[in-house]
Scaffold this active site. Structure first.
Site, short mmCIF file in Angstrom:
data_model
loop_
_atom_site.label_atom_id
_atom_site.label_comp_id
_atom_site.label_asym_id
_atom_site.label_seq_id
_atom_site.Cartn_x
_atom_site.Cartn_y
_atom_site.Cartn_z
N TYR A 69 -13.91 -3.32 -3.00
CA TYR A 69 -12.77 -3.35 -3.92
C TYR A 69 -13.08 -4.18 -5.17
CZ TYR A 69 -9.93 -1.89 0.16
OH TYR A 69 -9.41 -1.25 1.26
N ASN A 90 8.54 -3.04 0.67
CA ASN A 90 7.68 -2.78 1.84
C ASN A 90 7.92 -3.82 2.93
OD1 ASN A 90 6.51 -0.58 0.57
ND2 ASN A 90 4.70 -1.69 -0.10
N LEU A 139 1.84 4.98 3.31
CA LEU A 139 2.89 5.73 2.61
C LEU A 139 2.36 7.07 2.11
CD1 LEU A 139 4.35 2.73 0.57
CD2 LEU A 139 4.93 3.49 2.89
#
Length: 268
Positions: free
Chosen positions: A42, A234, A183
């Protein structure tokens, strides 16, 4: 359960604005998150680590997970130990609560990679060993090599990809199934039973999808988010209790969609 893990964590993957993970982590910890998930590939571990360090939340109260061994990094199994130590250096910590093998492809060779993870575990660099994107066959092979138990397996999971076989393996062997892309990159908002439950509870479809996951045994989730409203939305899924009928309706969804599906992925 073999280890304690907060069931909602902050996913930090992004293909832009890596520095923004600093603010996202600080915001999430302020909202109440105590689980942060990142990865070597990342390229934001430095910002994630600074976000934790600059938060008033104590480091010991944060479950910090990262990943290494990707199809591109490290370049050789000989460099796996260096990759693990590099994650710790960028995060600014002496150890992480969980370190995943990111993908069982590319440079991945089970024996040398997992043996190196075991050595890092024995040396106290990683408190728990995890794997990610493994097939059942990879999981069985890993159990034969590792002395330490597999603490978690992270893979894509949501109402459009329920992953019954992998969840069953997690229950049988008592480890966490950790959902990434929980999601479905927003696609859950178009699933009728999810939308119906959201309307019934005055909740967002994203809260419903996460609550559905949290209703499953041995399941945690690491949705990515940036702004405070999205992060808080969330996190509120922890308090949403769906009815048996609502859960059954989502379970009955037949449509399937995989968001992360590289040609080189082990299931292809």
């Amino acid at each position: 359960m073999a280890i304690e893990m907060p069931r909602i964590g902050l996913g930090t993957y992004t293909d832009d604005d890596q520095e923004g993970r600093y603010d996202a982590v600080k915001t999430a910890l302020d909202v109440g998150y105590r689980h942060v998930d990142t990865a070597q590939v990342y390229e934001n571990e430095e910002y994630v680590g600074r976000g934790i360090a600059d938060s008033p939340v104590e480091r010991d109260d944060v479950f910090l997970a990262t990943k290494t061994v990707h199809n591109t990094v490290p370049e050789s199994t000989d460099l796996v130990r260096d990759a693990i130590e590099g994650c710790l250096e960028r995060l600014g910590v002496d150890s992480v609560d969980l370190c995943y093998v990111h993908w069982p492809v590319g440079v991945y060779e089970a024996e040398p990679v997992l043996t190196t993870y075991q050595e890092a575990y024995d040396d106290g660099l990683i408190d728990n060993i995890g794997v990610s994107n493994f097939t059942p066959e990879h999981l069985e092979e890993a159990r034969e090599i590792l002395d330490a138990p597999i603490a978690a397996h992270q893979f894509e999971m949501h109402p459009l990809l329920p992953q019954e076989e992998l969840r069953a393996d997690a229950r049988e062997h008592d480890y966490w199934a950790v959902a990434y892309s929980p999601l479905a990159q927003g696609a859950v908002a178009d699933v009728d039973p999810v939308v119906d439950a959201a309307e019934a509870h005055d909740a967002s479809p994203y809260q419903v999808a996460l609550a559905w996951l949290l209703s499953k045994e041995n399941v945690a989730a690491v949705p990515r988010a940036t702004g405070r409203d999205h992060i808080a939305d969330n996190f509120a899924a922890r308090d949403l209790e769906l009815s048996d009928d609502e859960l059954a309706a989502i379970d009955a969804v037949e449509e399937r969609e995989r968001c992360i599906d590289f040609d080189w992925a082990p299931w292809n």
